[in-house]
Design an enzyme around this catalytic site. Structure first.
Site, PDB file in Angstrom:
ATOM      1  N   GLU A   1     -31.612  38.846  39.382  1.00 49.16           N
ATOM      2  CA  GLU A   1     -31.940  37.600  38.660  1.00 49.16           C
ATOM      3  C   GLU A   1     -30.968  36.505  39.121  1.00 49.16           C
ATOM      4  O   GLU A   1     -29.765  36.611  38.894  1.00 49.16           O
ATOM      5  CB  GLU A   1     -31.763  37.863  37.156  1.00 49.16           C
TER       6      GLU A   1
ATOM      7  N   ASP B   1     -29.508  42.249  36.052  1.00 47.40           N
ATOM      8  CA  ASP B   1     -29.315  41.118  35.161  1.00 47.40           C
ATOM      9  C   ASP B   1     -28.195  40.227  35.714  1.00 47.40           C
ATOM     10  O   ASP B   1     -27.184  40.729  36.203  1.00 47.40           O
ATOM     11  CB  ASP B   1     -28.908  41.683  33.789  1.00 47.40           C
TER      12      ASP B   1
END
Ligand code: BGC
Length: 536
Positions: free
Chosen positions: A264, A199
């Protein structure tokens, strides 16, 4: 043999919304396990499960309060082990989310850290003194709510949060923090996972000098809904040290053999930097095709630019995920039929070079759920309503069977509603061979069996809008891919056009060397490797 993640297709599961096995209205690990056969029959290579760790769920699990345990809502570690075992027995790889840049404010370390400036976790988060006038130290903004600084009266200091106030950022400049986070990652590797989705992978470090971010150029007549996008985040994120930590993570993963990390990342240049060489990310998850623009030039520019700056890098493309409006709704604004668009975008996404992430429900051609304000759970939507309705609309439960209560997701009212347009697109109702679901299965098979589509290089043709055309070329195959991105029929001359009529994925007609594509039509044909194809 090529690594599974190179050119592979990963199916993203949003665990709260996949399958509820204990009838509390929230999906869980046992529910996912019971559906793994369905996923393996789709023909994907693996799954990525969004966060399942202990969490107060202020950001639906992206606020972790115990990095080594499963939230009771989802089950326990035994359920997790069973899931991994079953997935592996079906030949599916398992990737899990790792939210390393911030924790929940309920994490015991933050609870300790905020007490005073002396405790042994005092320097684990980003604490700063106020300016002499009491204001926060700089202009950094949070993506979810106003300024990126929150006051703590015990320490008489501010702490940084790029997201919610309840998601304090770790201080990555402290080596103990980095070591501890790597230990957490190792915990899951030892449990047998095949990799991670990292993330906000470029959010780990902040500028220790706390310099102000400069303004970003934006359209003053139409300013962004969220002030975060009025700044260029050159100091609050994406610091040079960040990539060194990614290398440390890679070193750890490399000790485990065939594992992979997808990071990401919000822009192409960073994607290239973070995938350069073979000691950083395996895959960079791109935002570029998750936005409102659906045009041939945008898609071509994005892909060409990435491979120009990162010829050996591997991007991971997706059209939908748990943070954006589902792509069929997002792009149907151009007037296309959702059905045609769903099939065309499946064909397009699954013919792109790189790896691919599919988001649960997109294989059904699922639309964004229209939400009422009173139904929202996402803090982003609650904060920016009505201009930004948040992310609940793409996170509603999976529809399994429209004849069952809540489409077979749960026997009780689910945490987000299942509404009629979503019910109608349930799995059971898509058994016919013309359905979007059958098309995804076909297309996944086509990609897997084609060396060109799964590992070939991309060469674009100079066709005009609304046509996007390129070929994918491997050593022994040349697959030409042509897409009409509009709802109007188009015809185009193609020198070297081959017989397309025997291809099962056809949405097009060929007459000599003229190809006609209906609304959102597309076609693939096998070109000669040694003869040029000309498309204008
Ligand atoms: C996740 C979001 C989450 C945010 C903060 C992301 O980019 O995909 O769902 O809210 O990180 O962790």
């Amino acid at each position: 043999m090529k690594e599974w993640w190179r050119g592979g297709v990963i199916y993203q599961i949003y665990p709260r919304s996949y399958q509820d096995s204990n009838n509390d209205g929230i999906g869980d690990l046992a529910g996912i396990t019971s559906r793994l056969e369905y996923i393996s029959e789709l023909g994907v290579d693996g799954i990525w499960i969004s966060p399942i760790f202990t969490s107060p769920m202020k950001d639906m699990g992206y606020d972790v309060s115990d990095y080594r345990d499963i939230d009771p809502l989802f089950g326990d570690l035994k359920d997790f082990d069973r899931l991994v075992e079953r997935a592996h027995s079906l030949g599916l790889k398992v990737m899990i989310d790792q939210v390393l840049s911030h924790s929940s404010d309920q994490h015991p370390f933050f609870q300790a850290s905020k007490q005073d400036k002396q405790n042994d976790k005092a320097d684990w988060y980003v604490w700063v003194d106020p300016l002499p006038n009491g204001a926060p130290p700089n202009n950094w903004l949070s993506i979810f709510e106003g300024v990126a600084w929150e006051w703590e009266s015990r320490r008489k200091q501010y702490y940084q949060h790029n997201f919610l106030v309840s998601q304090p950022d770790f201080n990555f400049h402290n080596p103990e923090v980095r070591e501890w986070l790597k230990e957490n990652v190792k915990f899951w590797l030892d449990r047998g996972v095949d990799g991670f989705r990292l993330d906000t992978v470029n959010y780990y470090f902040h500028d220790p000098q706390l310099r102000d971010n400069p303004p970003r150029i934006y359209d003053k007549d139409n300013p962004p809904v969220n002030p975060y996008y009025m700044q260029d985040h050159v100091y609050s994120i994406s610091q040079p040290e960040n990539v060194d930590f990614v290398e440390e993570l890679r070193e750890l993963l490399d000790q485990y053999g065939k594992t992979a990390m997808i990071g990401e990342i919000s822009n192409l240049d960073l994607m290239a930097e973070y995938t350069a060489g073979d000691n950083r990310l395996h895959l960079a998850y791109s935002f570029e095709l998750l936005g409102p623009v659906f045009s041939a030039s945008h898609i071509r520019k994005t892909i060409e630019h990435f491979f120009n700056i990162a010829p050996q890098g591997i991007p991971c493309w997706s059209f939908s995920n748990h943070d954006v409006i589902r792509h069929v709704s997002r792009w149907a604004a151009h007037g296309s039929s959702p059905e045609a668009l769903a099939k065309q975008t499946a064909a397009l996404l699954l013919s792109l070079e790189g790896s691919i992430c599919l988001f649960q429900g997109e294989e059904l051609g699922q639309l964004e759920t229209e939400m009422e304000f009173s139904e929202l759970t996402d803090p982003l939507g609650i904060r920016f309503w009505p201009e930004n309705k948040g992310r609940d609309g793409c996170r509603t439960p999976m529809s399994w069977d429209s004849s069952l209560e809540n489409a077979g997701f749960s026997e009780v009212d689910p945490w987000l509603p299942v509404k009629n347009p979503q019910l109608e697109r349930a799995v059971e109702q898509q058994k016919n061979k013309d359905s979007v679901l059958s098309f995804y299965r076909e297309m996944l098979k086509f990609r897997k069996n084609s060396s060109a589509l799964s590992e070939g290089r991309t060469v674009f043709y100079d066709s005009d809008e609304p046509v996007l055309s390129f070929s994918r070329q491997s050593d022994d195959q040349n697959v030409v891919c042509v897409f009409n991105l509009s709802k109007e029929e188009v015809s185009l001359p193609i020198e070297g056009l081959k017989d397309i009529n025997n291809h099962p994925l056809l949405e097009a007609k060929a007459d000599g060397e003229v190809l006609s594509l209906g609304p959102n039509g597309f076609c693939f044909f096998f070109g000669d490797l040694d003869k040029d194809i000309v498309i204008q």
